[in-house]
Design an enzyme around this catalytic site. Structure first.
Site, mmCIF file in Angstrom:
data_model
loop_
_atom_site.group_PDB
_atom_site.id
_atom_site.type_symbol
_atom_site.label_atom_id
_atom_site.label_comp_id
_atom_site.label_asym_id
_atom_site.label_seq_id
_atom_site.Cartn_x
_atom_site.Cartn_y
_atom_site.Cartn_z
ATOM 1 N N LYS A 1 49.859 64.092 89.507
ATOM 2 C CA LYS A 1 51.099 64.876 89.554
ATOM 3 C C LYS A 1 51.142 65.698 90.836
ATOM 4 O O LYS A 1 50.117 66.243 91.259
ATOM 5 C CB LYS A 1 51.123 65.800 88.325
ATOM 6 N N SER B 1 57.189 68.339 82.303
ATOM 7 C CA SER B 1 57.406 68.202 83.732
ATOM 8 C C SER B 1 56.585 67.075 84.356
ATOM 9 O O SER B 1 56.906 66.621 85.436
ATOM 10 C CB SER B 1 57.060 69.516 84.445
ATOM 11 N N SER C 1 54.029 69.929 78.896
ATOM 12 C CA SER C 1 54.412 69.067 80.010
ATOM 13 C C SER C 1 53.584 67.803 80.183
ATOM 14 O O SER C 1 53.932 66.960 81.003
ATOM 15 C CB SER C 1 54.374 69.859 81.323
#
Lengths: 487, 96, 485
Positions: free
Chosen positions: A78, A153, A177
């Site tokens: 990420k 996210s 997330s």
């Protein structure tokens, strides 16, 4: 084009047996990214040169007889985790050109374990969001239905793994997330116990809640990643100095006698009936595997959301104060120093601005006690709820999300509805345990549904084993990518 | 809880955010709605909640006073928008 | 003005701690005046994304020493908080500090005023925090150097017990002295490692409510502190007398113009939005930790002064000069401890204050680089006591000791400086002098008895100062009396 090997463990074993090289596996992934990621849009940066170099190194090491836990395995990270020498944007315009001089601890661990870093995946800006729609760059598509969000996210990481664009990925879970996008994309995704993985080099959103989490196709893939990234780091004062078990070895599939609690508060009003049915069916399946199902209560569940938004926003406001355009990041020059700082910070997207402002307000003179102070105290109630629950059960089972993946654009400007999506994941973040989401079927639209398994502090091996045992009873499905002429 | 225009301006200033008039209005409404929602915490009896009671399991995390390498000046300044003479350069600021 | 108004002054003192590395990262603590800008910085003290602080334990030990030295109640529960404000020299947009849970509370410090009275000043709190970077202002912009960013900083806040510039100076000097004694700060105000900021207000005598306060900055000497404070008190009194009002603001001291000037008005109090830093777990300071700090605590200057006065009979002046610097005081203490049957503390004090200090000055030596050990001075004075050498010779020997580091007995021996006390040898010299100076002898015998000193001088000249003056005196007197017969 379609890789024949789909799980991380399968690939690792194939590499070990010498059936293929890391360079070949990596090149196949990079080719596939070129072919389909312009549709999925899971990567913000593809570090292809670096990846091929790492793969070549891995092959060389293997030829010399070396083996490490992830030697040669291509994974994604990420874009909230720093990767030295590569752009790290946190999904924000303000860091569009930031080149980190350091690796996140978890990235260091991946590299030490021999993993190949394919690139940096899309995220809601500073991890504030549940859909990747608040990424400053673009919205990632859900591989199961590209009209829908992948969740967030860590939506980029989830979509990449689900679409076969990485064998595993790291996300971060501050309020759900990792688990929520794992649920939306039909993956296993874990939020480990706070302190289990160092936050060093992970761009901070809400420091008391942030935690890196692994995502994989299976419980075993997730366990393999967790074994690598977990562990003590003296650079993070909140890092736990406790031994890391062999999470893969813990996957015995035997869950007989395990006490599984089902909190009725997690089956909230407004939960999708198909989601509820699938989760209840999964719990029955777990019972058939020999676990004991116990009705429990997490009485303050409904307060989780307001507590979370106050605490996370307050911390975020301070964490994001450093983006002033002086030492790093973009600068928008204004009429004077203050104006420059304020214009620079206007580069933040609306979700980030909203939370910074909520945080400023919740901490401001005259309002601290009413908002932030109250949320801190209420957080203790949630912690106490979980402490008590874990006196009578080993694992808690519940839905990960009230719904399956929603349509892109559907909730963008309705923060409260968007926030409700995190209702079932964030109570754990406010407490001290660990949790994961594992696939438990599909709704009538063919969208994956996630079962959430929550364990007490450092009980990662236990919940992974439950996920693994359950997974063995389920058929595996991969998204039929609706990719037009590419598929 | 309805935030006034002045409230929102104050919060934006505290947050060092330059907002347009439209944004002020829009965020004002959204923040008001969120504040209404979080007001549900006032239902809770928190009189017993103990904070800062020296029971944190995780405490006294310190390091030895040992010097570690710093960044090279080049690396330190690498990401800056503007530098001069080995320093970060900003617009004039009133002497304090 | 003092008849009409009561000054109310509190001091905030910021002291950088002399740790090797910074408060929350491993960067070296460098001289921020000398070092090249931005060469002692890392991602942590630059506040780069994803970076985390870890507490330097020695900084806590130092803070604990100061809290104990200032008679504070040491707080077992230490929490680091984020103090949120924007300024270009503040890397993270917040400063890690202590707020509700500082390391020390409710201490005090006794100061001695010029008339000799002792006044107790309350210490409200002592807390740990981190320093900011440094700005340099150019005509077209400002430069930021983060070498100082993250250096461990101690803030010492007094109660508003101070009533004048003189008191402010006495208090600040004591604080500086204690910090230097504890070896946690160099006390260099010019370099900004010690920064003193008074909060000054006045109120009509008898009034309850405090007046509006002004914070004074840029005070880089004790004189500036005293003068700036007094100037500000007068300025405020004049303002009130003329029907004006004091506004809350930060004022700077202009050293050349000897006046304060407005820097920044604080119409609204800054809203720092303090909250516990989630990156830093609490620090619990237990009894064992406090005890280990107590053991490390040296005898403090005031205790030393009192001991020197009361036990050794030194004057206030002597006691305070000897106690001023810990190294000097410890040098003196070591000499006293090793004196044996030799010199008294008073004699040692005289030698240190007069001769040793003079020699150190002449040779540009500090106590730390002194080649003379306390034991060597004691040995030297032992030689005087025993009559081997006289005071004058001892001074010469001490000078030689300063230059060569040799011990006194070897210098005395090799240079043949031992006193001549041998009566036979001295008698023959005296005989020669008397025989050769009939005039003075006649005058002496005629009643000018103070000529004895002249004769002693002649003997000394003849013996190059090595004659034992007491013996010479006695022998001369007897010999001259014999001339009468």
């Amino acid at each position: 084009m379609e890789p024949t090997i789909s799980t991380l463990i399968e690939l690792r074993d194939a590499l070990r047996r010498g059936e293929l090289t890391s360079v070949a596996a990596t090149q196949a992934m990079l080719d596939r990214i070129v072919a389909i990621d312009n549709t999925i849009r899971s990567y913000l940066t593809v570090t292809d040169e670096m990846a091929l170099e790492m793969a070549a190194t891995a092959d060389r090491r293997r030829a010399e007889g070396e083996d490490t836990p992830l030697l040669g395995v291509p994974v994604a990270v990420k874009d909230l985790l720093c990767l030295a020498g590569a752009p790290t944007t946190a999904g924000s315009k303000i860091l569009e050109n930031f080149i980190s001089p350091y690796n996140a601890h978890a990235v260091d661990r991946l590299i030490e374990a021999g993993a190949v870093i394919l690139g940096k995946t899309n995220t809601d800006e500073f991890a504030m969001g549940s859909s990747t729609e608040s990424s400053a760059f673009f919205t990632t598509r859900n591989p199961w239905d590209t009209e829908r969000v992948p969740g967030g996210s860590s939506g980029g990481s989830a979509a990449a793994v689900a679409a076969g664009l990485a064998y595993g990925a790291l996300g971060t879970d501050t309020g759900g997330s990792v688990r929520q996008p794992a649920s939306f994309c039909g993956l296993v995704g874990m939020r480990p116990t706070y302190g289990r993985i160092s936050r060093w080099g992970v761009i901070a959103y809400a420091s008391s809640l942030d935690q890196v989490g692994p995502m994989g196709q299976t419980a075993a893939d997730t366990a393999a990643l967790l074994s690598v990234i977990a562990g003590y780091d003296p650079r993070d004062s909140t890092s736990l100095d406790t031994p890391v078990p062999d999470y893969e070895a813990a996957l015995t599939g035997d869950i007989r006698g395990l006490r599984v609690g089902v909190p009725h508060e997690f089956f909230i009003e407004g939960i999708d009936t198909e989601v509820e049915a699938a989760v209840r069916a999964a719990i029955e399946q777990i019972a058939r595997l020999g676990a004991e199902i116990i009705e429990i209560s997490i009485p303050h569940t409904r307060y989780g959301l307001p507590i979370y938004y106050l605490i996370a926003s307050a911390e975020a406001g301070a964490n994001l104060a450093r983006y002033d355009g002086t030492r790093f990041g973009e600068r928008v020059t204004g009429s004077d120093v203050i104006d420059t700082v304020e214009r620079t910070r206007a580069l933040f997207g609306p979700e980030v601005k909203r939370r910074i402002m909520l945080g400023s307000y919740a901490l401001s003179a005259g309002y601290y006690d009413q908002y932030y102070g109250r949320a801190l105290k209420a957080r203790e109630l949630i912690r106490e709820n979980f402490r008590q629950a874990f006196e009578t059960v080993d694992v808690i089972a519940a839905p990960t999300c009230p719904t399956t993946a929603f349509k892109i654009g559907e909730r963008v400007d309705d923060p409260l509805t968007m926030y409700l999506n995190d209702m079932l994941t964030l109570p754990l973040n406010l407490s001290t345990g660990c949790g994961l989401s594992t696939p438990c079927g599909f709704d009538s639209k063919g969208l994956p549904i996630g079962l959430q398994l929550i364990g007490g502090p450092l009980q990662e091996a236990t919940i992974l084993n439950v996920a693994h045992a359950y997974e063995q009873t389920q058929p595996r499905r991969k998204p039929e990518l609706a990719l037009g002429d590419i598929a | 809880m309805s935030l006034t225009h002045t409230d929102v301006e104050k919060i934006a200033a505290l947050s060092r955010l330059s907002l347009t008039k439209d944004e002020l209005t829009h965020f004002g409404e959204q923040l008001s709605a969120i504040l209404d929602y979080v007001a549900m915490l006032s239902e809770l009896d928190l009189s017993d909640a103990a904070l800062e009671d020296q029971t944190a399991e995780h405490h006294n995390v310190t390091r030895d006073d040992i010097v570690l390498p710093s960044l090279s000046r080049e690396d330190a300044l690498f990401n800056a928008a503007e530098t001069r003479d080995g320093q970060f350069f900003i617009q004039s600021i009133l002497e304090e | 003005m003092l008849q009409k108004y009561e000054p109310v002054i509190g001091l905030e003192i910021h002291a950088e701690l002399m740790t090797q590395s910074k408060m929350f990262c491993g960067c070296r603590v460098v001289d921020s005046v000398e070092a090249e800008p931005n060469t002692a910085v890392c991602p942590v003290c630059l506040g780069m994304p994803g970076m985390l602080p870890v507490v330097n334990r020695r900084a806590v030990d130092f803070a604990l020493l100061v809290a104990l030295a200032l008679n504070c109640e040491v707080q077992s529960n230490n929490i680091f908080a984020r103090k949120n404000y924007f300024y270009p020299d503040l890397a993270k947009g917040y400063q890690i500090s202590q707020y509700e849970f500082p390391i020390g509370l409710r201490g005090y410090l006794d100061i001695t005023l010029s008339d000799g009275t002792i006044k107790r000043i309350g210490i409200r709190r002592v807390h740990m925090e981190e320093d900011t970077g440094k700005l340099t202002h150019l005509s077209d912009g400002s430069l930021v150097d983060f070498n100082r960013s993250g250096v461990a900083l101690l803030e010492i806040v007094s109660d508003p017990d101070i009533r004048s510039g003189e008191e402010a100076r006495a208090y600040a000097m004591r604080i500086r002295q204690i910090l230097r004694y504890l070896r946690v700060n160099t006390g260099d105000m010019e370099k900004g490692v010690l920064r003193i900021e008074p909060n000054i207000s006045i109120r009509p005598r008898g009034a309850e409510a405090f007046g509006t306060r002004v914070e004074l900055k840029n005070l880089n000497s004790f004189r500036a502190l005293a003068d700036g404070t007094d100037f500000e008190l007068d300025r405020q009194a004049a303002l009130l007398d003329s029907g004006g009002r004091v506004i809350q603001e930060t004022r700077g001291w202009h050293d050349a113009r000897r006046e304060t000037f407005s820097q920044r008005s604080k119409e609204e109090a800054e809203d720092y939005r303090y909250f516990t830093d989630p990156d830093l777990p609490p620090l619990y300071i237990d009894e064992a930790w406090i005890e280990s700090a107590r053991i490390a605590l040296p005898e403090l200057p005031q205790a030393k002064e009192a001991r020197y006065r009361d036990e050794f009979g030194l004057s206030d002046y002597e006691a305070s000069v000897l106690a001023e610097d810990r190294a000097v005081a410890e040098w003196f203490d070591a000499a006293v401890a090793g004196k044996g049957a030799g010199a008294s503390p008073k004699t040692l004090a005289n030698w240190i204050l007069n001769d040793l200090f003079r020699l150190m000055n002449e040779r540009g030596r500090s106590i730390d680089t002194l080649p003379v050990t306390p034991a060597a001075l004691v040995a030297l004075l032992g030689q005087v006591e025993q009559g081997t050498i006289n005071q004058t010779t001892a001074r010469e020997v001490l000078a030689e000791m300063m230059d060569s580091g040799r011990d006194p007995s070897s210098i005395i021996e090799s240079r043949g400086l031992a006193q001549i006390s041998d009566e036979a040898a001295l008698t023959s010299i005296i005989d020669t002098i008397i025989a050769g100076n009939p005039g003075p002898v006649a005058n002496y015998l005629g009643g000018k008895e103070n000529l004895l000193g002249w004769f002693v001088g002649q003997v000394m000249r003849e013996t190059k100062g090595r004659a034992n003056p007491a013996v010479v005196n006695e022998l001369l007197r007897t010999r001259l009396e014999r001339e009468r017969m």
